[in-house]
Design an enzyme around this catalytic site. Structure first.
Site, PDB file in Angstrom:
ATOM      1  N   ARG A 312       0.800  -1.232   0.000  1.00 58.51           N
ATOM      2  CA  ARG A 312       0.000   0.000   0.000  1.00 58.51           C
ATOM      3  C   ARG A 312       0.836   1.287   0.000  1.00 58.51           C
ATOM      4  NH1 ARG A 312      -3.152   1.584   3.243  1.00 58.51           N
ATOM      5  NH2 ARG A 312      -4.713   2.334   1.804  1.00 58.51           N
ATOM      6  N   TYR A 316      -0.017   3.274  -3.301  1.00 57.29           N
ATOM      7  CA  TYR A 316      -0.977   4.372  -3.095  1.00 57.29           C
ATOM      8  C   TYR A 316      -0.389   5.535  -2.306  1.00 57.29           C
ATOM      9  CZ  TYR A 316      -4.199   0.334  -3.654  1.00 57.29           C
ATOM     10  OH  TYR A 316      -4.849  -0.779  -4.083  1.00 57.29           O
ATOM     11  N   CYS A 348      15.363  -4.109  -3.557  1.00 55.67           N
ATOM     12  CA  CYS A 348      16.163  -3.223  -4.391  1.00 55.67           C
ATOM     13  C   CYS A 348      15.259  -2.312  -5.216  1.00 55.67           C
ATOM     14  CB  CYS A 348      17.059  -4.056  -5.295  1.00 55.67           C
ATOM     15  SG  CYS A 348      18.027  -5.214  -4.334  1.00 55.67           S
ATOM     16  N   GLU A 349      14.520  -1.460  -4.553  1.00 58.48           N
ATOM     17  CA  GLU A 349      13.635  -0.479  -5.179  1.00 58.48           C
ATOM     18  C   GLU A 349      13.572   0.704  -4.222  1.00 58.48           C
ATOM     19  OE1 GLU A 349      11.351  -0.828  -7.876  1.00 58.48           O
ATOM     20  OE2 GLU A 349      11.629  -2.955  -8.300  1.00 58.48           O
ATOM     21  N   TYR A 377      -6.085  -5.306   2.359  1.00 55.64           N
ATOM     22  CA  TYR A 377      -5.201  -5.035   1.222  1.00 55.64           C
ATOM     23  C   TYR A 377      -3.736  -5.125   1.644  1.00 55.64           C
ATOM     24  CZ  TYR A 377      -9.758  -3.610  -0.359  1.00 55.64           C
ATOM     25  OH  TYR A 377     -11.101  -3.610  -0.658  1.00 55.64           O
TER      26      TYR A 377
HETATM   27  C1  LIG Z   1     -13.143  -3.547  -3.586  1.00 53.73           C
HETATM   28  C2  LIG Z   1     -14.609  -3.649  -3.641  1.00 53.73           C
HETATM   29  C3  LIG Z   1     -15.364  -3.570  -2.470  1.00 53.73           C
HETATM   30  C4  LIG Z   1     -14.751  -3.312  -1.118  1.00 53.73           C
HETATM   31  O1  LIG Z   1     -14.265  -2.012  -0.981  1.00 53.73           O
HETATM   32  P1  LIG Z   1     -13.768  -1.502   0.441  1.00 53.73           P
HETATM   33  O2  LIG Z   1     -13.253  -0.154   0.178  1.00 53.73           O
HETATM   34  O3  LIG Z   1     -12.714  -2.439   0.911  1.00 53.73           O
HETATM   35  O4  LIG Z   1     -14.947  -1.488   1.339  1.00 53.73           O
HETATM   36  C5  LIG Z   1     -16.727  -3.728  -2.571  1.00 53.73           C
HETATM   37  N1  LIG Z   1     -17.333  -3.961  -3.762  1.00 53.73           N
HETATM   38  C6  LIG Z   1     -16.647  -4.042  -4.913  1.00 53.73           C
HETATM   39  C7  LIG Z   1     -17.352  -4.302  -6.178  1.00 53.73           C
HETATM   40  C8  LIG Z   1     -15.260  -3.885  -4.894  1.00 53.73           C
HETATM   41  O5  LIG Z   1     -14.573  -3.947  -6.026  1.00 53.73           O
END
Ligand SMILES: *Cc1c(COP(=O)(O)O)cnc(C)c1O
Length: 435
Positions: A312, A316, A348-349, A377
């Site tokens: 993450r 992000y 190595c990044e 995630y």
């Molecule tokens: C990723 C996703 C979710 C979950 O999203 P969150 O932000 O983790 O709550 C729900 N529905 C769909 C279709 C998704 O792609």
């Protein structure tokens, strides 16, 4: 609220010291709190309890079977985005009648598997997918319960990589094409269309985008019903954000009240798909300091976890709080902190970092750190880059812990690779690279 707190100078998960788990399984490892998972599910389910609601946990946030089982036992359904996730949900005891299958790239094979399993509904994301689903269902002599995922062209005001409800995103049917898509669906064999699905993104910290999107969906219900379609359910997706750095996130209660006000009178069954909200704060990644390194302009703490374990921050620019497993000293004016340290992994990044430099207590080789809010995630996005095998996952309940995924060994990884016979000088294909 989570269950990772200091007790007697040591960070615990519920009643278990993280140091004890580190001694038992080695580092790095993910650790999840059952109590936190359960709490988050209950709070969310209660907050939408005024509706005819089903909470389908978004499995992609954390798909360990033990995590899904924990939630399934409380009555959660599952939102899955691949046949693999569907299998996990079924193995974890989620009945097919509570599984929603989402995703832009479902293959004919995956659709067939989902239909045979009898999943509750399939969220269709494009016209070609609708045609394919019709063919697959008809060839199996089955009928697919379908929601059409619509794209409301609403900016979720979140990171661009997790915005899904803008017209330029790959998700859902463009707003202008929605009525024609329902008309086409109504004419196709093997398709029973009874719902509308929408999911505008993830880590959304403002109710306004939800309000806009759900308001548009409510208008759409009226339009489609006037066109003669029976709209029986709404799938309002997930996306409610959580605090990573103490941000203000709307509470599930505020979210629930907002939804109730907008769609409560439509006579629809309502599905929710929270992922991050349930799992995010229910997990930490525990890592050990390998060494510290004073750079020319920055000081680095090099730890044994890396971007392959928790992507993450790299993907992000996400912030995760990092805390020492041994409680920092308090001199009466607060915790005694050292210089600002950048916590980085061994890969190595340059992108292999756990974020901007931050204040940590004086630290050295062997110290344990916990990277917080890593339950969603995190493990699911891990890779084996740099031949760093996937790390263990551990679940805690009260005073007990259980390894819910073993550490994968380098030998396990190598055993899956083969050298073609033309490279083995007549020795035949070699399965294992022995050293
Ligand atoms: C990723 C996703 C979710 C979950 O999203 P969150 O932000 O983790 O709550 C729900 N529905 C769909 C279709 C998704 O792609």
């Amino acid at each position: 609220m989570d269950h990772f707190q200091y007790q007697n100078g040591e960070l615990h998960a519920e009643g278990v010291a993280l140091r004890d788990i580190a001694d038992a399984v080695g580092t790095p490892f993910y650790c999840y709190s059952s109590e936190t998972l359960e709490n988050h599910y209950r709070v969310f389910a209660d907050a939408v309890g005024g509706l005819d609601a089903t909470v389908c946990y978004a499995v992609k946030a954390n798909s360990n079977i033990a995590v899904i089982t924990t939630l399934a036992r409380l009555g959660a359904g599952a939102d899955v985005v691949s046949a693999g996730e569907m299998k996990r949900a079924l193995v974890a005891g989620v009945p097919a009648s509570k599984i929603v299958f989402s995703g832009v790239g479902k293959t004919a094979d995956e659709l067939a598997v989902a239909l045979k399993a009898g999943v509750m509904h399939i969220n269709v994301e494009s016209a070609p997918e609708l045609e394919m689903l019709s063919e697959v269902a008809a060839s199996l002599g089955l009928e697919a319960n379908v929601s059409i995922r619509v794209n409301p062209d609403v900016d979720a005001l979140t990171h661009e990589k997790i915005t899904t409800g803008k017209s330029e995103n790959k998700f859902g049917i463009d707003w202008a094409d929605v009525p024609a898509t329902y008309a086409r669906a109504a004419s196709l064999p093997g398709i029973r269309v009874a719902g509308i699905a929408v999911h505008i993104g993830s880590q959304i910290l403002d109710l306004e985008p939800f309000r806009k999107a759900y308001g548009l969906v409510a208008e759409l219900v009226a339009t489609l019903r006037a066109d003669g379609h029976a709209i029986e359910h709404l799938d309002l997706g997930g996306g409610l954000g959580i605090p990573y750095v103490g941000e203000q996130a709307p509470s599930p209660q505020e979210y629930g009240a907002m939804v109730q006000a907008i769609v409560g009178d439509l006579g629809c069954r309502v599905f929710f798909e929270p992922g991050r909200l349930i799992a995010g704060n229910a997990g930490v990644l525990v890592t050990r300091v390998i060494r510290v390194k004073e750079g020319a302009t920055r000081s680095f703490v090099i730890v044994d976890a890396a971007m392959n374990d928790l992507l993450r921050p790299t993907l992000y620019e996400a912030h995760h709080d990092i805390v020492p497993v041994s409680e920092p000293e308090d001199d009466g004016e607060g915790q005694v902190m050292d210089v600002a340290w950048e916590v980085v992994g061994p890969i190595c990044e340059t992108g292999d970092t756990f974020g901007e430099p931050r204040a940590l207590p004086a630290t050295g080789a062997g110290d344990l750190l916990a990277i917080r809010t890593a339950g969603a995630y995190g493990a699911v996005m891990a890779s084996a880059y740099n031949t760093r095998p996937l790390v263990p996952e551990v679940m805690v309940k009260d005073d007990a812990f259980f390894v819910i995924r073993d550490r994968i060994s380098v030998d396990d990884m190598l055993a899956r690779e083969s050298v073609p016979d033309w490279l083995t000088d007549g020795g035949g294909a070699r399965r294992e690279a022995s050293v």
